[in-house]
Write a protein that holds these residues in place. Structure first.
Motif, short mmCIF file in Angstrom:
data_model
loop_
_atom_site.label_atom_id
_atom_site.label_comp_id
_atom_site.label_asym_id
_atom_site.label_seq_id
_atom_site.Cartn_x
_atom_site.Cartn_y
_atom_site.Cartn_z
N VAL A 210 -33.04 -9.67 24.31
CA VAL A 210 -32.87 -8.30 24.79
C VAL A 210 -34.25 -7.66 24.96
O VAL A 210 -35.25 -8.18 24.46
CB VAL A 210 -32.01 -7.45 23.82
N ASP A 211 -34.28 -6.54 25.66
CA ASP A 211 -35.54 -5.84 25.89
C ASP A 211 -35.76 -4.67 24.95
O ASP A 211 -36.92 -4.31 24.66
CB ASP A 211 -35.58 -5.32 27.34
N TYR A 212 -34.66 -4.07 24.47
CA TYR A 212 -34.75 -2.90 23.61
C TYR A 212 -33.70 -3.00 22.51
O TYR A 212 -32.60 -3.51 22.74
CB TYR A 212 -34.50 -1.60 24.41
N VAL A 213 -34.06 -2.47 21.33
CA VAL A 213 -33.12 -2.40 20.22
C VAL A 213 -33.12 -0.98 19.67
O VAL A 213 -34.19 -0.41 19.41
CB VAL A 213 -33.49 -3.38 19.10
N LEU A 229 -35.97 -10.06 20.49
CA LEU A 229 -36.61 -9.28 21.55
C LEU A 229 -37.50 -10.14 22.44
O LEU A 229 -38.21 -11.04 21.95
CB LEU A 229 -37.43 -8.14 20.96
N ARG A 230 -37.48 -9.86 23.71
CA ARG A 230 -38.37 -10.51 24.65
C ARG A 230 -39.79 -9.96 24.49
O ARG A 230 -39.98 -8.88 23.93
CB ARG A 230 -37.86 -10.28 26.07
N PRO A 231 -40.79 -10.69 24.97
CA PRO A 231 -42.16 -10.17 24.90
C PRO A 231 -42.26 -8.77 25.51
O PRO A 231 -41.63 -8.48 26.52
CB PRO A 231 -42.96 -11.19 25.69
N TYR A 232 -43.05 -7.92 24.86
CA TYR A 232 -43.29 -6.53 25.27
C TYR A 232 -42.06 -5.64 25.10
O TYR A 232 -42.00 -4.55 25.66
CB TYR A 232 -43.82 -6.44 26.71
N GLY A 233 -41.09 -6.12 24.33
CA GLY A 233 -39.91 -5.30 24.06
C GLY A 233 -40.22 -4.17 23.09
O GLY A 233 -41.37 -3.95 22.69
#
Length: 327
Positions: A210-213, A229-233
């Protein structure tokens, strides 16, 4: 006026943990509204303050959500006048909303949605402000934002608003977490694209990441976030667990944001940003875009009923919000 407060820290099962009180009606300061409170809701912050702040015998009034009617204004007020119906979450630095009459700064107050009654409206201000600031101020998301947002505790007060806002005001895929069938359905009904069980393996349930949590329960979760989280998330959290170590997030340059909706009242009191958010949220409610999260209404704002409501919140399994209406 009648109010409900406490004098010392006691378990909510103790009849003296919250008390019925009689206090003077407060006098507005320059930017204050004196509001006749019609309904209040209970949030985790109410129970945290009651458990963690000892007033030393002096009555302390809790309550950080209200809907009511303005009955008097300070001499510098420009946004409201007597007779206006309002909703707000107030300031943690001032006396709370569990009282017949309450003072609140006009700049953190909004016009109540016309399509909601007072109880339906009182369920929303604190959670709406928290969710709005988390998405649009902390994460800086917009209508053009894409990617995947994971909302932990999506059936709770903040989560159930955040799901609605993210689904309707961004381009994100919204994934909520909930464990019981009824809470999972509630999250889907609020607009989540899908639901996963937070008691299971989140990285297995979301193998693409995911990109945000959004996190209301961060204790012991940082390693999971680092894998998920993906990189830069980015993570936006509203809790404050002891001993939080964020170093596992560094390798992927994952950002960690804190969200506390009381920050503006505490450190930027001249800002009218929360007034603007509540005004815009009221418009979304009246358009049918945003819906109340009231799930349990208790008639009568008194110590007995507030002890019951605090108990519901402390158990941590509630869906939506508990609201008390009428003195």
């Amino acid at each position: 006026m009648h109010a409900v407060g406490y004098r010392r820290n006691l378990p909510i099962s103790d009849p003296s943990s919250l008390l019925d009180l009689e206090l003077p009606v407060p006098v507005p300061g320059p930017h204050d509204l004196l509001v006749r409170v019609e309904a209040v809701s209970v949030n985790p912050v109410d129970t945290k303050v009651r458990a963690g702040t000892d007033p030393g015998g002096t009555p302390k009034i809790l309550g950080y959500d209200a809907a009511g009617v303005v009955v008097a204004v300070g001499d510098a007020v420009t946004l409201f006048r007597p007779g206006d119906e309002v909703w707000y979450a107030g300031s943690i630095a001032r006396s709370g909303t569990d009282a017949q009459f309450h003072l609140v700064d006009e700049r953190i107050t909004g016009p109540k949605p016309a399509t909601l009654d007072f109880a339906q409206a009182a369920a929303l201000p604190l959670t709406t402000l928290t969710a709005w600031e988390a998405l649009f101020d902390r994460l800086r998301l917009t209508a053009a934002s894409t990617g995947t947002l994971l909302v932990l505790g999506a059936a709770g007060g903040v989560g159930s608003i955040l799901v609605q806002l993210a689904r309707r005001l961004t381009g994100l895929e919204v994934v909520g977490t909930a464990s019981r069938p009824e809470s999972q359905q509630y999250v889907l009904d609020r607009g989540a694209h899908r639901v996963v069980d937070h008691h299971g393996d989140l990285t297995a349930a979301l193998p693409d990441g995911v990109d945000y949590v959004f996190s209301p329960h961060s204790a012991g979760m940082v390693d999971t976030f680092a894998r998920l989280l993906r990189p830069y998330g980015a993570v936006v959290a509203i809790d404050e667990p002891d001993g939080l170590d964020l170093r596992p997030l560094k390798a992927k340059s994952i950002a960690w944001h804190w969200e506390l909706m009381f920050t503006r009242a505490l450190y930027d009191p001249a800002s009218a940003a929360q007034h603007d958010i509540l005004r815009e949220a009221a418009a979304l409610v009246d358009k049918g875009v945003l819906h109340t999260t009231l799930t349990e209404r208790i008639d009568g704002i008194n110590a007995e009923n507030l002890r019951r409501a605090h108990g519901i919140v402390e158990r941590g399994s509630a869906i939506g919000k508990t609201v008390l209406a009428g003195f």
